[in-house]
Design a protein around this motif. Structure first.
Motif, PDB file in Angstrom:
ATOM      1  N   PRO A  71       0.804  -1.231   0.000  1.00  0.00           N
ATOM      2  CA  PRO A  71       0.000   0.000   0.000  1.00  0.00           C
ATOM      3  C   PRO A  71       0.836   1.280   0.000  1.00  0.00           C
ATOM      4  O   PRO A  71       1.938   1.311   0.520  1.00  0.00           O
ATOM      5  CB  PRO A  71      -0.798  -0.110   1.306  1.00  0.00           C
ATOM      6  N   ILE A  72       0.272   2.315  -0.612  1.00  0.00           N
ATOM      7  CA  ILE A  72       0.900   3.640  -0.573  1.00  0.00           C
ATOM      8  C   ILE A  72       0.478   4.354   0.715  1.00  0.00           C
ATOM      9  O   ILE A  72       1.221   5.141   1.262  1.00  0.00           O
ATOM     10  CB  ILE A  72       0.489   4.466  -1.816  1.00  0.00           C
ATOM     11  N   GLN A  73      -0.748   4.090   1.203  1.00  0.00           N
ATOM     12  CA  GLN A  73      -1.235   4.665   2.459  1.00  0.00           C
ATOM     13  C   GLN A  73      -1.633   3.536   3.387  1.00  0.00           C
ATOM     14  O   GLN A  73      -2.570   2.829   3.068  1.00  0.00           O
ATOM     15  CB  GLN A  73      -2.449   5.565   2.229  1.00  0.00           C
ATOM     16  N   PRO A  74      -0.998   3.307   4.505  1.00  0.00           N
ATOM     17  CA  PRO A  74       0.217   3.955   4.973  1.00  0.00           C
ATOM     18  C   PRO A  74       1.360   3.710   3.995  1.00  0.00           C
ATOM     19  O   PRO A  74       1.285   2.778   3.192  1.00  0.00           O
ATOM     20  CB  PRO A  74       0.466   3.309   6.339  1.00  0.00           C
ATOM     21  N   PRO A  75       2.428   4.484   4.084  1.00  0.00           N
ATOM     22  CA  PRO A  75       3.452   4.478   3.020  1.00  0.00           C
ATOM     23  C   PRO A  75       4.399   3.277   3.032  1.00  0.00           C
ATOM     24  O   PRO A  75       5.612   3.425   2.921  1.00  0.00           O
ATOM     25  CB  PRO A  75       4.207   5.784   3.282  1.00  0.00           C
ATOM     26  N   ILE A  76       3.843   2.086   3.135  1.00  0.00           N
ATOM     27  CA  ILE A  76       4.663   0.868   3.152  1.00  0.00           C
ATOM     28  C   ILE A  76       5.436   0.728   1.844  1.00  0.00           C
ATOM     29  O   ILE A  76       6.615   0.373   1.841  1.00  0.00           O
ATOM     30  CB  ILE A  76       3.790  -0.384   3.412  1.00  0.00           C
ATOM     31  N   ALA A  77       4.791   0.994   0.705  1.00  0.00           N
ATOM     32  CA  ALA A  77       5.478   0.874  -0.591  1.00  0.00           C
ATOM     33  C   ALA A  77       6.672   1.828  -0.666  1.00  0.00           C
ATOM     34  O   ALA A  77       7.725   1.461  -1.198  1.00  0.00           O
ATOM     35  CB  ALA A  77       4.511   1.158  -1.738  1.00  0.00           C
ATOM     36  N   ILE A  78       6.512   3.010  -0.133  1.00  0.00           N
ATOM     37  CA  ILE A  78       7.606   3.985  -0.166  1.00  0.00           C
ATOM     38  C   ILE A  78       8.739   3.528   0.743  1.00  0.00           C
ATOM     39  O   ILE A  78       9.912   3.585   0.368  1.00  0.00           O
ATOM     40  CB  ILE A  78       7.085   5.384   0.227  1.00  0.00           C
ATOM     41  N   PHE A  79       8.401   3.033   1.930  1.00  0.00           N
ATOM     42  CA  PHE A  79       9.428   2.536   2.833  1.00  0.00           C
ATOM     43  C   PHE A  79      10.125   1.317   2.236  1.00  0.00           C
ATOM     44  O   PHE A  79      11.340   1.179   2.329  1.00  0.00           O
ATOM     45  CB  PHE A  79       8.835   2.204   4.199  1.00  0.00           C
ATOM     46  N   MET A  80       9.344   0.426   1.621  1.00  0.00           N
ATOM     47  CA  MET A  80       9.943  -0.740   0.967  1.00  0.00           C
ATOM     48  C   MET A  80      10.868  -0.317  -0.168  1.00  0.00           C
ATOM     49  O   MET A  80      11.893  -0.954  -0.399  1.00  0.00           O
ATOM     50  CB  MET A  80       8.858  -1.676   0.423  1.00  0.00           C
ATOM     51  N   ALA A  81      10.507   0.737  -0.880  1.00  0.00           N
ATOM     52  CA  ALA A  81      11.328   1.193  -2.002  1.00  0.00           C
ATOM     53  C   ALA A  81      12.740   1.537  -1.536  1.00  0.00           C
ATOM     54  O   ALA A  81      13.725   1.157  -2.186  1.00  0.00           O
ATOM     55  CB  ALA A  81      10.674   2.397  -2.679  1.00  0.00           C
ATOM     56  N   PHE A  82      12.854   2.208  -0.408  1.00  0.00           N
ATOM     57  CA  PHE A  82      14.190   2.569   0.079  1.00  0.00           C
ATOM     58  C   PHE A  82      14.915   1.378   0.701  1.00  0.00           C
ATOM     59  O   PHE A  82      16.136   1.270   0.600  1.00  0.00           O
ATOM     60  CB  PHE A  82      14.099   3.757   1.039  1.00  0.00           C
ATOM     61  N   GLU A  83      14.159   0.475   1.305  1.00  0.00           N
ATOM     62  CA  GLU A  83      14.763  -0.759   1.822  1.00  0.00           C
ATOM     63  C   GLU A  83      15.318  -1.584   0.658  1.00  0.00           C
ATOM     64  O   GLU A  83      16.468  -2.035   0.687  1.00  0.00           O
ATOM     65  CB  GLU A  83      13.717  -1.569   2.589  1.00  0.00           C
ATOM     66  N   LEU A  84      14.505  -1.758  -0.384  1.00  0.00           N
ATOM     67  CA  LEU A  84      14.934  -2.563  -1.527  1.00  0.00           C
ATOM     68  C   LEU A  84      16.035  -1.876  -2.322  1.00  0.00           C
ATOM     69  O   LEU A  84      16.933  -2.545  -2.852  1.00  0.00           O
ATOM     70  CB  LEU A  84      13.735  -2.895  -2.415  1.00  0.00           C
ATOM     71  N   LEU A  85      15.998  -0.556  -2.418  1.00  0.00           N
ATOM     72  CA  LEU A  85      17.095   0.183  -3.044  1.00  0.00           C
ATOM     73  C   LEU A  85      18.402  -0.164  -2.336  1.00  0.00           C
ATOM     74  O   LEU A  85      19.420  -0.422  -2.983  1.00  0.00           O
ATOM     75  CB  LEU A  85      16.829   1.686  -2.962  1.00  0.00           C
TER      76      LEU A  85
END
Length: 168
Positions: A71-85
């Motif tokens: 999900p984008i809300q809550p920002p799990i996808a955004i947090f995952m993006a930086f973890e996976l980066l």
């Protein structure tokens, strides 16, 4: 450069397909098997830090925009993006430098989980989200242990197999 763009497209397509497949299950199979982590670590190891990091950044975001998960809300996808980066960047950099897939994966896991933990504990509350405590994060990490075990076995095998094709 064309080779990197092609590899990036392949890893993004694979990551999206894997995400689409694992989000079909009613239970949280993705949290247990960590399929996006698998794809991104492999991308970094095989295609290098640039492709690994960009595929790590974009895969969860594209999946969130197209499928709605993570999900984008809550920002799990955004947090995952930086973890996976972080996974893709560190694995790609260390495999290239040290030639040890196991050590590279271990250090990438530690760094990626540290980034994710900091995002959940520090950044999420600043954005108005209470996503977890240390105990909730610990449970999340324990849930992912089967995925880590599978990765520890499969990624080196796939990495070596594909490396033998490069030499032939």
């Amino acid at each position: 450069m064309n080779r990197r763009i092609t590899a990036l497209g392949m890893w993004l397509a694979l990551g999206f397909t894997v995400s689409l497949f694992f989000h079909q299950f009613p239970i949280k199979v993705g949290q247990v098997l960590l399929p996006l982590h698998f794809v991104v670590i492999l991308a970094g190891a095989i295609s290098g830090p640039f492709v690994g990091s960009i595929s790590g950044l974009l895969t969860p975001l594209l999946s969130a925009l197209i499928v709605g998960k993570p999900p984008i809300q809550p920002p799990i996808a955004i947090f995952m993006a930086f973890e996976l980066l972080t996974y893709g960047l560190i694995t790609g950099f260390l495999v290239k430098r040290w030639k040890s897939i196991y050590l590279s994966m271990l250090l990438a896991w530690i760094a990626g989980r540290l980034v994710y933990t900091l995002e959940i504990i520090v950044v999420a509350p600043m954005l108005g989200f209470q996503l977890g405590t240390i105990s909730a994060l610990s449970i999340s990490y324990l849930l992912g242990l089967p995925g880590v075990a599978i990765q520890l076995f499969l990624i080196p095998v796939i990495y070596r197999r594909l490396g033998s094709f490069k030499k032939a």
